[in-house]
Design an enzyme around this catalytic site. Structure first.
Site, PDB file in Angstrom:
ATOM      1  N   ARG A  55      61.083 -19.258   1.267  1.00 59.26           N
ATOM      2  CA  ARG A  55      60.373 -20.537   1.384  1.00 59.26           C
ATOM      3  C   ARG A  55      59.164 -20.656   0.476  1.00 59.26           C
ATOM      4  O   ARG A  55      58.532 -21.708   0.415  1.00 59.26           O
ATOM      5  CB  ARG A  55      59.931 -20.724   2.830  1.00 59.26           C
ATOM      6  N   TYR A  74      51.616 -18.061   0.700  1.00 57.46           N
ATOM      7  CA  TYR A  74      50.456 -18.680   0.105  1.00 57.46           C
ATOM      8  C   TYR A  74      49.203 -18.015   0.635  1.00 57.46           C
ATOM      9  O   TYR A  74      49.295 -17.177   1.529  1.00 57.46           O
ATOM     10  CB  TYR A  74      50.415 -20.181   0.501  1.00 57.46           C
ATOM     11  N   GLU A 118      49.550 -13.704  -3.693  1.00 58.62           N
ATOM     12  CA  GLU A 118      49.819 -14.801  -2.753  1.00 58.62           C
ATOM     13  C   GLU A 118      49.267 -16.032  -3.469  1.00 58.62           C
ATOM     14  O   GLU A 118      48.052 -16.214  -3.565  1.00 58.62           O
ATOM     15  CB  GLU A 118      49.097 -14.588  -1.411  1.00 58.62           C
TER      16      GLU A 118
HETATM   17  O1  0X9 Z   1      53.941 -10.153   4.640  1.00 61.81           O
HETATM   18  C1  0X9 Z   1      54.331 -10.092   3.488  1.00 61.81           C
HETATM   19  O2  0X9 Z   1      55.432  -9.614   3.193  1.00 61.81           O
HETATM   20  C2  0X9 Z   1      53.455 -10.637   2.342  1.00 61.81           C
HETATM   21  N1  0X9 Z   1      52.815 -11.834   2.732  1.00 61.81           N
HETATM   22  S1  0X9 Z   1      53.667 -13.203   2.956  1.00 61.81           S
HETATM   23  O3  0X9 Z   1      52.779 -14.164   3.590  1.00 61.81           O
HETATM   24  N2  0X9 Z   1      54.075 -13.805   1.554  1.00 61.81           N
HETATM   25  O4  0X9 Z   1      54.820 -12.915   3.710  1.00 61.81           O
HETATM   26  C3  0X9 Z   1      52.416  -9.595   1.980  1.00 61.81           C
HETATM   27  C4  0X9 Z   1      53.005  -8.290   1.518  1.00 61.81           C
HETATM   28  C5  0X9 Z   1      52.020  -7.331   1.015  1.00 61.81           C
HETATM   29  N3  0X9 Z   1      51.102  -7.089   2.043  1.00 61.81           N
HETATM   30  C6  0X9 Z   1      50.068  -6.276   1.962  1.00 61.81           C
HETATM   31  N4  0X9 Z   1      49.813  -5.712   0.817  1.00 61.81           N
HETATM   32  N5  0X9 Z   1      49.357  -6.105   3.046  1.00 61.81           N
HETATM   33 ZN    ZN Z   2      55.972 -13.729   0.953  1.00 57.87          ZN
END
Ligand code: 0X9
Ligand code: ZN
Length: 450
Positions: free
Chosen positions: A205, A335, A408
């Site tokens: 998404r 985001y 992000e």
């Molecule tokens: O949760 C995730 O996979 C990522 N954020 S999202 O909102 N696009 O889903 C972040 C992944 C990397 N996370 C960290 N480095 N904490």
């Molecule tokens: Zn993501």
């Protein structure tokens, strides 16, 4: 007695009726298959945990996930988390919050309206007036979000139009769960240079990721003979891009459910989808995951169980075994306007954290530069939350990359969140472009300075 002469006539009528019924069934069938999920009456709420106990309550909600609620962003103590709550769940959700003494702020009462509003252009006046917007594309246009097939066609087109700058367009192996190819492109001017690997749209998404990457790819080759920046990048690096790492999920967001995040593989019963960014080999299934398929952060039933995650792993392994150095790995998401540094799985830093962070700071400055966008950089678990099985950690631990970043991208907050309008592709693409140039110029890679 049946008049034989009437028979063909009767058959003709019934045949025509059958054809009509058939046509109607096809229309209904197509409609049923293509009917998009509506988000009328779904609320978007924001909540802030003030202490550990409250955070645990939010964490519990995050773990159970779809279809009961859909967590759009989740953050630590004293930070805002944003959650989509369907009408059927709102009673339970508000009771849980009341018991935990977590106040609810309603950001939007009808998410369908939010998605609808995002179809109206919403660029800030400084961006509309910006001279940068005057470069709005070379090989292709960047005014709409493209379907997966367009990504593939454009990459093929870039290879034929810029044969000296594009070395390969091909497919990762294996194919997706639904049998689609996962297309990649390799930019390079010849010889074997340090490699930069860009993965985007692993979360279906997060459309702005694909849009910004397409702008980046276009700019890289279309401006090669005009811009020192583009020349610097291609003269000093080989750049691999997988613009749509989760094509099944991405297509599903176009046809059925705009807010789908995972891949489309069939799990227990009828439940579908693994969060590909929880399926990599990096302390898999230890933190920030769910073991329930209904959740948007379901990590799968084993490490690398998913074809799409395997495909990226296999390509990186091929690059490494070909004697090339995988210097940098970028995971592009949306985001929140963040740039995250490793590791994601815990409060642990890589041994070269100083150089990783120095470059991150410069990349983040570059993101802010043209439009003053409010980007923030920092260690993933600090700025966002800890997660295991993410591709960024794996790229460093298993892929051998020295510089690893998770973007992000736009917007900053849940309104409009994932439904960011396509008029942001060019300005966000340009911000992303500048930060990639900053990265290329500042990594210790033996390249001449910019
Ligand atoms: O949760 C995730 O996979 C990522 N954020 S999202 O909102 N696009 O889903 C972040 C992944 C990397 N996370 C960290 N480095 N904490
Ligand atoms: Zn993501």
């Amino acid at each position: 007695m049946i008049d034989r002469r009437t028979r063909p006539h009767c058959w003709g009528i019934s045949h025509r009726i059958d054809m009509k019924v058939l046509a109607l069934l096809i229309v209904l069938g197509v409609y049923a298959v293509a009917a998009k999920q509506s988000f009328h009456g779904h609320r978007l709420v924001s909540v802030i945990a003030k202490n550990k106990e409250q955070l645990n309550v939010l964490n519990g909600i995050l773990r159970t996930g779809e279809p009961w609620v859909d967590v759009w962003s989740f953050s630590g103590i004293n930070r805002t988390s944003e959650i989509r709550v369907p009408p059927s769940s709102y009673g339970l959700f508000s009771r849980l919050m009341r018991t935990a003494k977590i106040p609810i702020t309603i950001m939007e009462n009808d998410i369908e309206m939010l998605l609808e509003r995002a179809r109206q252009p919403s660029l800030g006046p400084h961006e509309q007036a910006s001279p940068y917007i005057s470069w709005s594309g070379g090989y292709t246009t960047h005014t709409a979000y493209k379907r997966y097939q367009s990504f593939v066609d454009i990459m093929d087109g870039l290879k034929s139009s810029f044969p000296n700058l594009v070395q390969e367009v091909g497919n990762l192996s294996p194919q997706t769960y639904e049998g689609r190819n996962i297309a990649y492109i390799k930019f390079g001017t010849g010889g074997s240079k340090p490699a930069i690997f860009i993965e985007s749209l692993i979360h279906a998404r997060e459309w702005i990721s694909g849009g910004s990457i397409m702008y980046f790819m276009d700019r890289l080759v279309s401006r090669y003979s005009l811009d020192a920046d583009a020349r610097y990048m291609l003269d000093n690096y080989d750049i691999y891009v997988v613009p749509v790492s989760n094509p099944d999920g991405y297509e599903y967001t176009h046809t059925n459910n705009r807010l789908w995040r995972k891949n489309r593989s069939q799990q227990q019963g009828n439940c579908r989808g693994v969060d590909l960014n929880r399926n990599f080999e990096a302390y898999w299934n230890t933190v920030g995951v769910s073991n329930q398929c209904s959740s948007d952060i379901y990590c799968g039933n084993s490490v690398f169980s998913e074809a799409e995650a395997q495909a990226i792993r296999n390509k990186v392994a091929e690059i490494n075994s070909g004697g090339q150095t995988l210097l940098a790995y970028l995971a592009v998401h949306s985001y929140s306007q963040l740039l995250l540094t490793p590791y994601s799985y815990a409060n642990v830093r890589p041994e070269n954290a100083v150089e990783v962070d120095n470059v991150a700071r410069l990349m983040n400055d570059a993101l802010k530069a043209p439009f003053g966008s409010n980007y923030q950089w920092g260690h993933g678990p600090d700025v966002l939350y800890p997660v295991s099985g993410a591709s960024d950690d794996w790229a460093m631990l298993g892929g051998g990359a020295r510089y690893v970043y998770t973007y992000e991208l736009r917007p900053r907050s849940s309104n409009p969140g994932f439904s960011l309008g396509p008029e942001h592709i060019i300005p966000n693409g340009y911000e992303f472009w500048l930060s990639m140039v900053a990265m290329a110029c500042n990594m210790n890679a033996g390249a001449p300075s910019c």
